[in-house]
Scaffold this active site. Sequence first.
Site, PDB file in Angstrom:
ATOM      1  N   GLU A  39      -9.000  -3.537   2.921  1.00 13.15           N
ATOM      2  CA  GLU A  39      -7.977  -2.933   2.074  1.00 13.15           C
ATOM      3  C   GLU A  39      -7.036  -3.981   1.497  1.00 13.15           C
ATOM      4  OE1 GLU A  39      -7.028   1.489   3.581  1.00 13.15           O
ATOM      5  OE2 GLU A  39      -6.665  -0.035   5.111  1.00 13.15           O
TER       6      GLU A  39
ATOM      7  N   ARG B 258     -12.992   5.472  22.130  1.00 12.14           N
ATOM      8  CA  ARG B 258     -13.671   4.779  23.221  1.00 12.14           C
ATOM      9  C   ARG B 258     -13.289   5.382  24.568  1.00 12.14           C
ATOM     10  NH1 ARG B 258     -11.477  -0.964  21.340  1.00 12.14           N
ATOM     11  NH2 ARG B 258      -9.664   0.421  21.203  1.00 12.14           N
TER      12      ARG B 258
ATOM     13  N   ASP C 274      -2.796   4.606  -2.842  1.00  7.84           N
ATOM     14  CA  ASP C 274      -3.967   4.924  -2.029  1.00  7.84           C
ATOM     15  C   ASP C 274      -4.731   6.112  -2.606  1.00  7.84           C
ATOM     16  OD1 ASP C 274      -5.431   4.053   0.204  1.00  7.84           O
ATOM     17  OD2 ASP C 274      -4.709   5.727   1.412  1.00  7.84           O
TER      18      ASP C 274
ATOM     19  N   GLY D 299     -16.201   3.987  11.869  1.00 11.47           N
ATOM     20  CA  GLY D 299     -17.406   4.000  11.048  1.00 11.47           C
ATOM     21  C   GLY D 299     -18.210   2.731  11.171  1.00 11.47           C
TER      22      GLY D 299
ATOM     23  N   HIS E 185     -14.810   7.184   5.565  1.00 11.63           N
ATOM     24  CA  HIS E 185     -13.802   6.267   6.113  1.00 11.63           C
ATOM     25  C   HIS E 185     -13.354   6.879   7.433  1.00 11.63           C
ATOM     26  CE1 HIS E 185     -10.138   3.588   5.923  1.00 11.63           C
ATOM     27  NE2 HIS E 185      -9.777   4.491   6.816  1.00 11.63           N
TER      28      HIS E 185
ATOM     29  N   ARG F 143       0.858  -1.194   0.000  1.00 12.64           N
ATOM     30  CA  ARG F 143       0.000   0.000   0.000  1.00 12.64           C
ATOM     31  C   ARG F 143       0.886   1.233   0.000  1.00 12.64           C
ATOM     32  NH1 ARG F 143      -2.291   2.900   4.695  1.00 12.64           N
ATOM     33  NH2 ARG F 143      -3.993   4.242   3.974  1.00 12.64           N
TER      34      ARG F 143
END
Length: 389
Positions: A378, A277, A144, A325, A201, A87
């Site tokens: 991905e 969180r 990307d 998401g 995203h 990537r």
Amino acid sequence: MAVQNSILVLNPGSSSRKYAFYEDGVEILTLHFEPEEGEFVCTVEKNGTKDKTSVKMKKINDAIGLVPEILEDNGVKIDSSLMIAVRLVGPTDYFAENHLVDDEFMKKLEGVADIAPLHVPVTLAEIKDAREIFENVRMVAISDSRFHRTQPETQEYYAIPRKTADEFGVKRFGYHGISVSAAVRKMQSEDLLPSRAVVCHIGSGASITAVKDGKSWGNSMGVTPLDGIMMATRAGSIDPSALLVLQRELGLKPLELEKYLNKECGLKGVAGDDDLRNVQKLAEDGDKEAQFALELYKQKIVEGIARMAAVLGGIDAVVFTATIGERATDMRAAIIEGISFLGFEADEGKNALGLDGKQVADVAAEGGKPILIVKTNEATEIALQAGLM
């Protein structure tokens, strides 16, 4: 097992390393190296089961050196049919395309390390190590940004002279294209892709993409992934004059300022913690800064969605993908409430269930515009694109 038409996917992050091995287009296993409680651990996922073990490494860059042995221990034999796909997050028009990794490619990648000093060097080091470890193995770089090549020029260019923009690569290349492409492919396969969709995203890094008839029509990120909406540790868009103030008042050199904006801002800068969180827990306990951070975070995403709706001239569906998401029920609900003016309403029960083991879920209220949660992958998208090269 003997490997035929095999692809090893490399996805280097700033603090972790992810690898995935494919054979004939099928995922065989994944490896995830990350720091945990003062040591490094590797999680191997194979046949639906996960096995986490500690590994001896001095730094995260050493992970690639352990991959051949771990693959072999799991029955994977490396031979000449292997292709490596990495990537690539890199600026300039050249890196907005997929490429064979050769000496020319490496020279060009080294040349843009100063434009994105917190992203390119990580990938550069990973590729160099992989070329030494997997000698004579064909390697390709999957951009990307490539998915965003279809965006109109009005979304690509800043309001600076076009000659300057082209010469120095100062344009909105956009990122998270691999993830968005994977989400679009998944929606198309289930006949759920509308003409005008906004894909969110939202993970540690976050971006908003306008998708028109399956093609990118704009992305919130710019020259580098720092631009756009607020993220876990990135500031997102900020007045350039404010950068001069920060540089002067904080006594930062240019590279230090870039690191500050990438690593010390966003949720971490506002709330003191980069994990959503933890910020939510702090907010529940009455922490005012955490409460403000959550509201700011939500608002920046809402504004990003609204901007992309304007780019599309309307919006038929909103899509959530990536870690936050897909999983952060409360934040997703807050965002949907924030875009109610665009005609969206969630079903509370469906939203609470989320994906519920599925690849795609619509959590919209009955009769409302689709609100889709899509599980992104991905690594699989990288392998698919690599297989076409």
